[in-house]
Design a protein around this motif. Sequence first.
Motif, PDB file in Angstrom:
ATOM      1  N   LYS A 215       0.816  -1.217   0.000  1.00 35.84           N
ATOM      2  CA  LYS A 215       0.000   0.000   0.000  1.00 35.84           C
ATOM      3  C   LYS A 215       0.849   1.266   0.000  1.00 35.84           C
ATOM      4  N   ALA A 216       1.971   1.204   0.730  1.00 34.79           N
ATOM      5  CA  ALA A 216       2.781   2.417   0.880  1.00 34.79           C
ATOM      6  C   ALA A 216       4.247   2.060   1.038  1.00 34.79           C
ATOM      7  N   LEU A 217       5.093   3.042   0.712  1.00 33.61           N
ATOM      8  CA  LEU A 217       6.523   2.980   0.983  1.00 33.61           C
ATOM      9  C   LEU A 217       6.880   4.217   1.781  1.00 33.61           C
ATOM     10  N   ILE A 218       7.653   4.032   2.854  1.00 33.75           N
ATOM     11  CA  ILE A 218       8.061   5.178   3.661  1.00 33.75           C
ATOM     12  C   ILE A 218       9.514   5.513   3.334  1.00 33.75           C
ATOM     13  N   LEU A 219       9.730   6.748   2.926  1.00 30.67           N
ATOM     14  CA  LEU A 219      11.050   7.239   2.532  1.00 30.67           C
ATOM     15  C   LEU A 219      11.474   8.320   3.519  1.00 30.67           C
ATOM     16  N   ASN A 220      12.736   8.290   3.936  1.00 26.22           N
ATOM     17  CA  ASN A 220      13.255   9.301   4.843  1.00 26.22           C
ATOM     18  C   ASN A 220      14.572   9.836   4.282  1.00 26.22           C
ATOM     19  N   THR A 221      14.514  11.052   3.760  1.00 18.57           N
ATOM     20  CA  THR A 221      15.719  11.680   3.225  1.00 18.57           C
ATOM     21  C   THR A 221      15.722  13.164   3.587  1.00 18.57           C
ATOM     22  N   PRO A 222      16.830  13.656   4.168  1.00 18.33           N
ATOM     23  CA  PRO A 222      17.978  12.942   4.692  1.00 18.33           C
ATOM     24  C   PRO A 222      17.558  11.942   5.776  1.00 18.33           C
ATOM     25  N   ASN A 223      18.310  10.844   5.824  1.00 14.84           N
ATOM     26  CA  ASN A 223      17.918   9.708   6.641  1.00 14.84           C
ATOM     27  C   ASN A 223      18.408   9.830   8.087  1.00 14.84           C
ATOM     28  N   ASN A 224      17.530   9.470   8.986  1.00 15.41           N
ATOM     29  CA  ASN A 224      17.863   9.286  10.399  1.00 15.41           C
ATOM     30  C   ASN A 224      17.833   7.780  10.663  1.00 15.41           C
ATOM     31  N   PRO A 225      18.971   7.173  11.049  1.00 13.60           N
ATOM     32  CA  PRO A 225      20.134   7.748  11.734  1.00 13.60           C
ATOM     33  C   PRO A 225      21.362   7.965  10.854  1.00 13.60           C
ATOM     34  N   LEU A 226      21.317   7.542   9.617  1.00 16.29           N
ATOM     35  CA  LEU A 226      22.520   7.429   8.797  1.00 16.29           C
ATOM     36  C   LEU A 226      23.041   8.770   8.287  1.00 16.29           C
ATOM     37  N   ILE A 372      30.842   9.748   7.503  1.00 15.40           N
ATOM     38  CA  ILE A 372      30.605  11.159   7.159  1.00 15.40           C
ATOM     39  C   ILE A 372      29.161  11.333   6.707  1.00 15.40           C
ATOM     40  N   SER A 373      28.411  12.062   7.506  1.00 13.37           N
ATOM     41  CA  SER A 373      26.992  12.267   7.252  1.00 13.37           C
ATOM     42  C   SER A 373      26.778  13.321   6.175  1.00 13.37           C
ATOM     43  N   GLN A 374      25.888  13.025   5.220  1.00 14.81           N
ATOM     44  CA  GLN A 374      25.544  14.004   4.175  1.00 14.81           C
ATOM     45  C   GLN A 374      24.476  14.986   4.634  1.00 14.81           C
ATOM     46  N   GLY A 375      23.753  14.630   5.689  1.00 17.94           N
ATOM     47  CA  GLY A 375      22.665  15.489   6.137  1.00 17.94           C
ATOM     48  C   GLY A 375      22.114  15.041   7.477  1.00 17.94           C
ATOM     49  N   SER A 376      21.123  15.765   7.990  1.00 14.27           N
ATOM     50  CA  SER A 376      20.409  15.496   9.244  1.00 14.27           C
ATOM     51  C   SER A 376      21.193  16.007  10.451  1.00 14.27           C
ATOM     52  N   TYR A 377      20.730  15.607  11.644  1.00 17.29           N
ATOM     53  CA  TYR A 377      21.373  15.952  12.915  1.00 17.29           C
ATOM     54  C   TYR A 377      22.476  14.966  13.282  1.00 17.29           C
ATOM     55  N   PHE A 378      22.615  13.875  12.548  1.00 11.92           N
ATOM     56  CA  PHE A 378      23.290  12.702  13.084  1.00 11.92           C
ATOM     57  C   PHE A 378      24.442  12.187  12.218  1.00 11.92           C
ATOM     58  N   LEU A 379      25.311  11.440  12.888  1.00 15.44           N
ATOM     59  CA  LEU A 379      26.268  10.579  12.190  1.00 15.44           C
ATOM     60  C   LEU A 379      26.363   9.273  12.973  1.00 15.44           C
TER      61      LEU A 379
END
Length: 463
Positions: A215-226, A372-379
């Motif tokens: 039914k659905a796909l959940i996408l997270n970009t920039p991704n948490n935690p990566l 090396i994180s490309q985005g978000s709060y995290f690495l």
Amino acid sequence: MALGGMLRNAAATYLHLVGSLQRKNAGASLTRCLHQTLTMQKQLQARRLDKIDKNPWVVFTKLASECDAVNLGQGFPDFPPPDFAVEAFQHAVSGDFMLNQYTMAFGYPPLTKILASFFGKLLGQELHPLENVLVTVGAYGALFTAFQALVDEGDEVIIIEPSFDCYEPMTLMAGGRPVFVSLKLTPTKDRELDSSSAWQLDPTELASKFTSRTKALILNTPNNPLGKVFSKAELELVASLCQQHDVVCISDEVYQWLVYDGCQHISIATLPGMWERTLTIGSAGKTFSVTGWKVGWVLGPDRLLKHLRTVHQNSVFHCPTQNQAAVAQSFQREQLHFGQPSSYFLQFPQAMQRKRDHMIQSLQSVGLRPVISQGSYFLITDISDFKSRMPDLPGAVDEPYDSRFVKWMIKNKGLVAIPVSIFYSQSHQKHVDHYIRFCFVKDESTLQAMDKKLQEWKAELGA
């Protein structure tokens, strides 16, 4: 039931009631005692809560407070929001007294208007404030509303791992079945740090996860935690499969402004054929460093949002008016500066990239290998060397190594992180239990406290 059995049950209940009455105060009634006896035997919780009652954040937050450790685990800034956001909130609280009252159920009109205007240009759509925008209690509320509105009993939801840990329980609460597909790491050369971009989708594996029940796909970009920012090619792959199998894409883009090293965030809703099947979720908390305001939003076509509005009006109904007013004024300010050097959406990620680089350098000093994180709060950081040197840390038999390591680090080194295994389904956790997640969006004093703890750790390693 046979008459004899019924009489025996009745007699047993009677004896229990008499005993209870003898032990109670004289004023206790037979009716109250009977009510307690009968109702307390029922299962109280709904079945949709089965297996989702454990929350790792509670465990690690409690341990961090008990040990007075430097909290680099939870994803929130411990520095003030920008002055213009604080001033907007102060004005909302002290200005128009009607902001103390209800506003429109689906969003404070000035906020839905500016969100439609601001994001309409970015998404290449003419957004209607009443039809294409829904304001929610944080992005968390937006996600919950989306799952409740669109996922039915037996529906499958594809979740790309590592994933924010609420996606699985929200799928289960809606009656759906989570289907997991993991990003695969292509390691870099020896001695070079990996980048979050090295975690990639396997096109064949992803395609195999789509079925007639998806039914659905959940996408997270920039991704948490990566901290991965999905490339245009990866998004085109996801878009193609969603269209081929008639699947809705729930796109969690709360960190869209926090991208580093020249990376570009792309909203999947901008790709051909995706606007009509995508819900784009955003967060004022992550946008303006005000996570406690709990203002989020969903953007999408009316044919999808009308179902989210039904859930919203029959649950929270309304979000705090003053918070929405402050967010609206903050976006109005940003719209005037957007694309210029004075833009907060330009200045903030530059400042956070410096904090990221600071943390990367510091973690390496004790033998940790940051990604090396490309985005978000995290690495995330590879702890494989420690796993090989001290594999038998205390913990439950089935507890992943990264979880045991984080508890050891909190108690013995005074540093808080989050085990990456909690962002994976149970069957995949053993493959990733040599990574932990740090939040680098912290005040300079917090990072200096981290440095002090790491230097002490480094001295112990050299002793």
